[in-house]
Design a protein around this motif. Structure first.
Motif, PDB file in Angstrom:
ATOM      1  N   VAL A  90       0.856  -1.186   0.000  1.00  0.00           N
ATOM      2  CA  VAL A  90       0.000   0.000   0.000  1.00  0.00           C
ATOM      3  C   VAL A  90       0.897   1.242   0.000  1.00  0.00           C
ATOM      4  N   VAL A  91       0.580   2.177  -0.872  1.00  0.00           N
ATOM      5  CA  VAL A  91       1.374   3.406  -1.027  1.00  0.00           C
ATOM      6  C   VAL A  91       0.455   4.608  -0.832  1.00  0.00           C
ATOM      7  N   CYS A  92       0.829   5.493   0.092  1.00  0.00           N
ATOM      8  CA  CYS A  92       0.018   6.671   0.425  1.00  0.00           C
ATOM      9  C   CYS A  92       0.819   7.938   0.169  1.00  0.00           C
ATOM     10  N   PRO A  93       0.671   8.550  -1.001  1.00  0.00           N
ATOM     11  CA  PRO A  93       1.410   9.774  -1.307  1.00  0.00           C
ATOM     12  C   PRO A  93       0.731  11.007  -0.719  1.00  0.00           C
ATOM     13  N   ASP A  94       1.508  12.039  -0.490  1.00  0.00           N
ATOM     14  CA  ASP A  94       0.940  13.319  -0.104  1.00  0.00           C
ATOM     15  C   ASP A  94       0.365  13.989  -1.348  1.00  0.00           C
ATOM     16  N   GLY A  95      -0.898  14.358  -1.270  1.00  0.00           N
ATOM     17  CA  GLY A  95      -1.566  14.985  -2.408  1.00  0.00           C
ATOM     18  C   GLY A  95      -1.779  16.472  -2.238  1.00  0.00           C
ATOM     19  N   GLY A  96      -1.065  17.066  -1.268  1.00  0.00           N
ATOM     20  CA  GLY A  96      -1.248  18.487  -1.030  1.00  0.00           C
ATOM     21  C   GLY A  96      -2.539  18.751  -0.265  1.00  0.00           C
ATOM     22  N   PHE A  97      -2.661  19.958   0.244  1.00  0.00           N
ATOM     23  CA  PHE A  97      -3.813  20.351   1.039  1.00  0.00           C
ATOM     24  C   PHE A  97      -5.104  20.320   0.227  1.00  0.00           C
ATOM     25  N   ASP A  98      -5.008  20.755  -1.047  1.00  0.00           N
ATOM     26  CA  ASP A  98      -6.220  20.944  -1.842  1.00  0.00           C
ATOM     27  C   ASP A  98      -5.978  20.733  -3.333  1.00  0.00           C
ATOM     28  N   SER A  99      -5.165  19.748  -3.677  1.00  0.00           N
ATOM     29  CA  SER A  99      -4.792  19.551  -5.087  1.00  0.00           C
ATOM     30  C   SER A  99      -5.895  18.916  -5.919  1.00  0.00           C
ATOM     31  N   TRP A 100      -6.757  18.117  -5.283  1.00  0.00           N
ATOM     32  CA  TRP A 100      -7.744  17.291  -5.978  1.00  0.00           C
ATOM     33  C   TRP A 100      -7.081  16.351  -6.991  1.00  0.00           C
ATOM     34  N   TYR A 101      -5.753  16.191  -6.856  1.00  0.00           N
ATOM     35  CA  TYR A 101      -4.960  15.265  -7.680  1.00  0.00           C
ATOM     36  C   TYR A 101      -5.034  15.609  -9.167  1.00  0.00           C
ATOM     37  N   TRP A 102      -5.128  16.900  -9.454  1.00  0.00           N
ATOM     38  CA  TRP A 102      -5.141  17.378 -10.833  1.00  0.00           C
ATOM     39  C   TRP A 102      -3.766  17.878 -11.246  1.00  0.00           C
ATOM     40  N   ASP A 103      -3.522  17.907 -12.541  1.00  0.00           N
ATOM     41  CA  ASP A 103      -2.476  18.738 -13.127  1.00  0.00           C
ATOM     42  C   ASP A 103      -3.118  20.073 -13.481  1.00  0.00           C
ATOM     43  N   ILE A 104      -2.611  21.157 -12.898  1.00  0.00           N
ATOM     44  CA  ILE A 104      -3.140  22.484 -13.193  1.00  0.00           C
ATOM     45  C   ILE A 104      -2.203  23.169 -14.183  1.00  0.00           C
ATOM     46  N   LYS A 105      -2.718  23.444 -15.354  1.00  0.00           N
ATOM     47  CA  LYS A 105      -1.910  24.055 -16.399  1.00  0.00           C
ATOM     48  C   LYS A 105      -1.320  25.381 -15.934  1.00  0.00           C
ATOM     49  N   GLY A 106      -0.006  25.511 -16.080  1.00  0.00           N
ATOM     50  CA  GLY A 106       0.670  26.750 -15.725  1.00  0.00           C
ATOM     51  C   GLY A 106       1.037  26.882 -14.256  1.00  0.00           C
ATOM     52  N   ASP A 107       0.717  25.893 -13.425  1.00  0.00           N
ATOM     53  CA  ASP A 107       1.037  25.947 -11.998  1.00  0.00           C
ATOM     54  C   ASP A 107       1.899  24.745 -11.632  1.00  0.00           C
ATOM     55  N   LYS A 108       3.194  24.977 -11.515  1.00  0.00           N
ATOM     56  CA  LYS A 108       4.137  23.878 -11.294  1.00  0.00           C
ATOM     57  C   LYS A 108       3.984  23.243  -9.914  1.00  0.00           C
ATOM     58  N   ASN A 109       3.300  23.914  -9.000  1.00  0.00           N
ATOM     59  CA  ASN A 109       3.086  23.339  -7.678  1.00  0.00           C
ATOM     60  C   ASN A 109       1.952  22.321  -7.657  1.00  0.00           C
ATOM     61  N   TYR A 110       1.174  22.262  -8.732  1.00  0.00           N
ATOM     62  CA  TYR A 110       0.023  21.370  -8.771  1.00  0.00           C
ATOM     63  C   TYR A 110       0.062  20.518 -10.035  1.00  0.00           C
ATOM     64  N   GLN A 111       0.888  19.475  -9.962  1.00  0.00           N
ATOM     65  CA  GLN A 111       1.003  18.501 -11.042  1.00  0.00           C
ATOM     66  C   GLN A 111       0.863  17.095 -10.445  1.00  0.00           C
ATOM     67  N   TYR A 112      -0.219  16.903  -9.699  1.00  0.00           N
ATOM     68  CA  TYR A 112      -0.371  15.671  -8.925  1.00  0.00           C
ATOM     69  C   TYR A 112      -0.858  14.486  -9.741  1.00  0.00           C
ATOM     70  N   ASP A 113      -1.508  14.737 -10.859  1.00  0.00           N
ATOM     71  CA  ASP A 113      -1.836  13.647 -11.776  1.00  0.00           C
ATOM     72  C   ASP A 113      -0.538  13.032 -12.285  1.00  0.00           C
ATOM     73  N   THR A 114       0.359  13.875 -12.762  1.00  0.00           N
ATOM     74  CA  THR A 114       1.650  13.399 -13.269  1.00  0.00           C
ATOM     75  C   THR A 114       2.450  12.704 -12.178  1.00  0.00           C
ATOM     76  N   PHE A 115       2.446  13.270 -10.981  1.00  0.00           N
ATOM     77  CA  PHE A 115       3.233  12.661  -9.906  1.00  0.00           C
ATOM     78  C   PHE A 115       2.717  11.269  -9.559  1.00  0.00           C
ATOM     79  N   VAL A 116       1.424  11.155  -9.280  1.00  0.00           N
ATOM     80  CA  VAL A 116       0.890   9.867  -8.819  1.00  0.00           C
ATOM     81  C   VAL A 116       0.924   8.815  -9.920  1.00  0.00           C
ATOM     82  N   SER A 117       0.455   9.168 -11.107  1.00  0.00           N
ATOM     83  CA  SER A 117       0.251   8.166 -12.155  1.00  0.00           C
ATOM     84  C   SER A 117       1.466   7.923 -13.036  1.00  0.00           C
ATOM     85  N   GLN A 118       2.500   8.722 -12.881  1.00  0.00           N
ATOM     86  CA  GLN A 118       3.727   8.499 -13.650  1.00  0.00           C
ATOM     87  C   GLN A 118       4.942   8.397 -12.742  1.00  0.00           C
TER      88      GLN A 118
END
Length: 280
Positions: A90-118
């Protein structure tokens, strides 16, 4: 309720009461994210009998809004016993306070889709004895993490073989002022298409038949209950097989600590089943 899950639960309860179970190994690592140029804290739970010469399935388990990487192991410590019983990681990554696990275009602090799934999957497959295909990967989570797990699984069906959600925010549109979503994707009034495109309920048409095995559960007193019931109905309408569980419970750890027993039994069943739904 899925009969296989029910039978596993009976066995689990018996083991919890009558047996002494070896403790799983819990590690907390800083895993580098190139996409965000920062290290992401991640909890990794290994079975007590972990053997690098074998191959282990992996369940990626996501936390909720305002949560963090260690929420699951601290608030639902039975996970460690379940890891030993089922013999998967079981792997439990930190997803940030309020990322919703999205990649947000133009915001390098919110690339959680890429982090988790790649990036995270690559790290696990490189550094641990994992089963390196979708038949050995599942993803689930609570609340914001349920939204994230379902979104990532639907958008990466070649990566994950099974997905789940407990108390998930599977339709964000009814909550335009909540959980800082507007700071990530804009307000609903100014960016309605973003809200539509990022709601899990609007991604159902992307599901390939018999591609993902799904489990969704939500308590009847949860404020997300209606959206979970709606996605269950939509999955039924589109003839997409899934396990749907509802029972008394609210949006809290009292519910989630019981839900994880159902969820982990479901993923154990998936990891040990052979069939077309697990093919690459």
């Amino acid at each position: 309720m899925n009969k296989c899950i029910k039978s596993w639960l009976v066995s689990l309860i018996f083991i919890f009461i009558c047996g002494n179970i070896q403790a799983a190994t819990v590690d907390t690592l800083n895993i580098n994210s190139k996409s965000m140029s920062k290290a992401i804290k991640t909890v990794i739970v290994l079975p007590d009998k972990y053997n690098p010469a074998e191959q282990y399935p992996v369940l990626y388990l996501l936390h909720g809004y305002s949560g963090r990487y260690d929420n699951w192991v601290n608030n639902a410590p039975e996970i460690k016993k379940l890891v030993d019983i089922y013999n998967y990681i079981v792997v439990c990554p930190d997803g940030g306070f309020d990322s919703w696990y999205w990649d947000i275009k133009g915001d390098k602090n919110y690339q959680y889709d890429t982090f988790v799934s790649q990036e995270l999957i690559l790290y696990m497959d490189t550094h641990y004895a994992t089963k390196k295909d979708r038949s050995g990967r599942g993803i689930t989570g609570l609340s914001m993490g349920g939204h994230g797990a379902m979104t990532l699984a639907i958008n990466h069906q070649a990566t994950y073989g099974a997905a789940g959600s407990t108390s998930g925010g599977l339709d964000i549109r009814p909550f335009p002022m909540n959980w800082n979503i507007k700071s990530r994707i804009g307000t609903y009034s100014t960016q309605p298409m973003e809200w539509e495109a990022k709601s899990v309920i609007n991604l159902i048409h992307l599901l390939e038949p018999n591609r993902l095995e799904l489990i969704i559960d939500c308590g009847k007193e949860d404020f997300f209950y209606k959206v979970n019931l709606a996605i269950h109905d939509k999955l039924d309408y589109h003839n997409i097989a899934h396990t749907f569980i509802t029972r008394s419970g609210a949006h809290n750890w009292g519910y989630w600590s019981k839900s994880i027993i159902y969820q982990m039994a479901f993923f154990h069943e998936f990891f040990n089943k052979k069939g077309d739904s697990k093919k690459n």
